[in-house]
Structures are given as structure tokens and as C-alpha cells.
Design a protein around this motif. Structure first.
Motif, PDB file in Angstrom:
ATOM      1  N   ALA A  68      -5.535  29.239 -40.890  1.00  0.00           N
ATOM      2  CA  ALA A  68      -6.036  30.568 -40.523  1.00  0.00           C
ATOM      3  C   ALA A  68      -6.902  31.158 -41.640  1.00  0.00           C
ATOM      4  O   ALA A  68      -7.992  31.690 -41.393  1.00  0.00           O
ATOM      5  N   ARG A  69      -6.447  31.065 -42.889  1.00  0.00           N
ATOM      6  CA  ARG A  69      -7.227  31.614 -44.006  1.00  0.00           C
ATOM      7  C   ARG A  69      -8.548  30.872 -44.178  1.00  0.00           C
ATOM      8  O   ARG A  69      -9.571  31.481 -44.481  1.00  0.00           O
ATOM      9  N   ALA A  70      -8.513  29.558 -43.991  1.00  0.00           N
ATOM     10  CA  ALA A  70      -9.746  28.791 -44.138  1.00  0.00           C
ATOM     11  C   ALA A  70     -10.773  29.163 -43.073  1.00  0.00           C
ATOM     12  O   ALA A  70     -11.980  29.063 -43.301  1.00  0.00           O
ATOM     13  N   ALA A  71     -10.295  29.621 -41.899  1.00  0.00           N
ATOM     14  CA  ALA A  71     -11.203  30.020 -40.821  1.00  0.00           C
ATOM     15  C   ALA A  71     -11.478  31.516 -40.822  1.00  0.00           C
ATOM     16  O   ALA A  71     -12.126  32.032 -39.907  1.00  0.00           O
ATOM     17  N   GLY A  72     -10.978  32.251 -41.838  1.00  0.00           N
ATOM     18  CA  GLY A  72     -11.225  33.686 -41.930  1.00  0.00           C
ATOM     19  C   GLY A  72     -10.370  34.513 -41.001  1.00  0.00           C
ATOM     20  O   GLY A  72     -10.762  35.601 -40.585  1.00  0.00           O
ATOM     21  N   LEU A  73      -9.165  34.031 -40.682  1.00  0.00           N
ATOM     22  CA  LEU A  73      -8.288  34.708 -39.733  1.00  0.00           C
ATOM     23  C   LEU A  73      -7.031  35.179 -40.456  1.00  0.00           C
ATOM     24  O   LEU A  73      -6.531  34.501 -41.356  1.00  0.00           O
ATOM     25  N   GLN A 117      -7.272  32.552 -51.356  1.00  0.00           N
ATOM     26  CA  GLN A 117      -8.370  31.632 -51.666  1.00  0.00           C
ATOM     27  C   GLN A 117      -7.847  30.202 -51.817  1.00  0.00           C
ATOM     28  O   GLN A 117      -6.806  29.963 -52.403  1.00  0.00           O
ATOM     29  N   VAL A 118      -8.598  29.256 -51.257  1.00  0.00           N
ATOM     30  CA  VAL A 118      -8.272  27.841 -51.397  1.00  0.00           C
ATOM     31  C   VAL A 118      -9.001  27.299 -52.635  1.00  0.00           C
ATOM     32  O   VAL A 118     -10.214  27.404 -52.750  1.00  0.00           O
ATOM     33  N   GLN A 119      -8.218  26.753 -53.575  1.00  0.00           N
ATOM     34  CA  GLN A 119      -8.774  26.236 -54.821  1.00  0.00           C
ATOM     35  C   GLN A 119      -8.438  24.754 -54.964  1.00  0.00           C
ATOM     36  O   GLN A 119      -7.314  24.323 -54.728  1.00  0.00           O
TER      37      GLN A 119
END
Length: 270
Positions: free
Chosen positions: A69-74, A256-258
Motif C-alpha cells: 500500500a505504501r509503495a503504491a501511495g495508499l 519510506q522504502v529504503q
């Protein structure tokens, strides 16, 4: 025409459908979102079809939902709540207290045993001295009284000896040697989900997966390799990170994905 009121239908899309729509709207393919989140392509396909059996359990399923969800902006929170409602909710952790109670109660009965042994020894010494004195009085001889005095003086010296306390002074030495013996020719990475839980993945320098999944808030993981550790953090802002004993500041922002990589020596952000 129907008479009476009926509950409204829940027209929300399913969890998998919502993730798929968000990915498409963000212009991402399944391959791209798999590369970004390190969630394998078959698992992404299965989740988008509302098949969570390949996630390996509820904890990993929730972690994958948040990461995708976070990676897709949700916003992942409503989706996780919907997943919990459809799959029985969160498990209730328990039985930690009885374990600690058992550990705390177990050592206590040992102390009276030492005390009882000491009391028994003192009673035996006093009884032996009393018996010796009594025997000397009935004999009426000075030599017996002197011998009795010598016997009675001997037990008083043994409790005054202090050498058994000396080994206690040497206890700090093992901790110093253990610190000095820590491997300096390896890379050591310790991460802690300090402010919130996070999805994480760790691989060694050969690309072998060391661990993957959701790190709950307050939990820590430590990884060691002879050359390099590669990390992927799904919620970098929630992580406290130490590399080779040195804290890494500003790992990332919340959500954030790091993707990070560390080697031996003074750490530098990958």
C-alpha cells in the motif's frame, strides 16, 4: 417495491482489489512493485487476488499489505483493519507473565538450603565443643582443659577467613574479554523497530536471504556477514540502525522504502 429497511451493502473493494487499483493508478507494474518492496512476484499476484495463504501467516500478510500500500501511495491502515475484520482480527498475546513468574520463583528456594547448611555446621561445632568441655571437666586434668581450649579456639578462626570472597573481584574480567573478542573483521548490522513496526529484508553478500518479514515495534534483529549486508526497510523512519557499533542517523522518513548496503569498517549509507 420492498417494505422495511435492509442494511446497506458494503461496496468497498476487497483488500487485494484495492491494492491492485492503487498500483495501476500509480503507473507501476507487478515487476516494478516487487523490485521496490522485495515482495516476490507470485505473492503480489496472490494478494491482489485476495489469496493470503502464500504470505505465511497473518503477521506477514499484514506486513505485505502495508508495504504494497505504501509503495503504491495508499494509506495502509484501513486495508489492515479490513483484513483483520475479514480474517478474525489480531491474536491476543498472553502467557508471558506466568513464564516470568516461574523464572522468578524458581531460584528462591535455593537460598534457605545454604542457610540451613550453615546453621547445621554451627550447631555441630558448638555441640562438639560442648561435648569436649564436658569430657574435660569429668577427667579433672589440666591437659584435658588445655586441649579442650585448643579445640574450641579452632572453629572460631575458620569463619573469619575471607579468601572465598576473592573470586567475586575477578567477575568483571570475562565481560571485558568478551568485548575485546568481538569480531572486527565482519560487518554487523543491528536494527530495532523503535517507533513503529516495519517490514524488513536482509541478505548476505552472496544474495542469500537471511530474514524477511514484519519487525514488530520494540523488536530487534542482528545480522552478521564476512563482507556485506543488504537491507530493505519498508518503514525506514521507524527504525533505529547500528552498523559495526555505530548508530546511523536519518535512516529515512516514515513509510519510506529504503534499500541499504553496509560493509566492514566505518559504516556509510548504501
Amino acid at each position: 417495491m420492498s417494505i422495511g429497511n435492509s442494511p446497506p451493502e458494503d461496496d468497498r473493494p476487497s483488500v487485494g482489489r484495492a491494492l491492485q487499483q492503487a498500483r495501476i493508478q500509480a503507473g507501476l507494474t507487478v515487476d516494478q512493485i516487487s523490485t521496490t518492496t522485495r515482495v516476490r512476484i507470485p505473492i503480489v499476484h496472490a494478494i491482489e487476488q485476495d489469496d493470503f495463504s502464500r504470505c505465511g501467516g497473518h503477521v506477514y500478510a499484514r506486513g505485505h499489505i502495508r508495504t504494497l500500500a505504501r509503495a503504491a501511495g495508499l494509506d495502509p491502515t484501513p486495508l489492515v483493519e479490513q483484513y483483520d475484520a475479514e480474517h478474525g482480527g489480531r491474536p491476543r498475546p498472553s502467557r508471558a507473565a506466568p513464564v516470568f513468574e516461574a523464572e522468578r520463583i524458581r531460584p528462591e528456594p535455593r537460598r534457605p538450603n545454604w542457610t540451613a547448611a550453615m546453621v547445621a555446621a554451627i550447631v555441630a561445632v558448638v555441640g562438639f565443643v560442648g561435648f569436649t568441655l564436658f569430657s574435660g571437666g569429668t577427667g579433672g586434668g589440666r591437659d584435658d582443659a588445655v586441649e579442650a581450649g585448643q579445640v574450641s579456639a579452632k572453629p572460631s578462626k575458620s569463619p573469619a577467613k575471607a579468601p572465598p570472597n576473592r573470586p567475586a573481584d575477578a567477575k568483571p574480567e570475562p565481560s571485558d574479554s568478551a568485548i575485546a573478542g568481538a569480531p572486527a573483521n565482519k560487518v554487523t548490522v543491528k536494527l530495532t523497530a523503535e517507533r513503529d513496526q516495519t517490514w524488513m529484508s536482509a541478505k548476505d553478500h552472496n544474495g542469500k536471504l537471511l530474514e524477511e518479514g514484519v519487525l514488530q515495534r520494540g523488536a530487534s534483529k542482528t545480522f552478521t556477514d564476512s563482507n556485506r549486508i543488504d537491507l530493505v526497510l519498508g518503514n525506514a523512519g521507524a527504525v533505529q540502525l547500528f552498523v559495526n557499533g555505530k548508530e546511523i542517523k536519518n535512516v529515512g522518513d516514515d513509510g519510506q522504502v529504503q534499500r541499504l548496503s553496509y560493509t566492514k569498517g566505518d559504516p556509510a549509507a548504501g
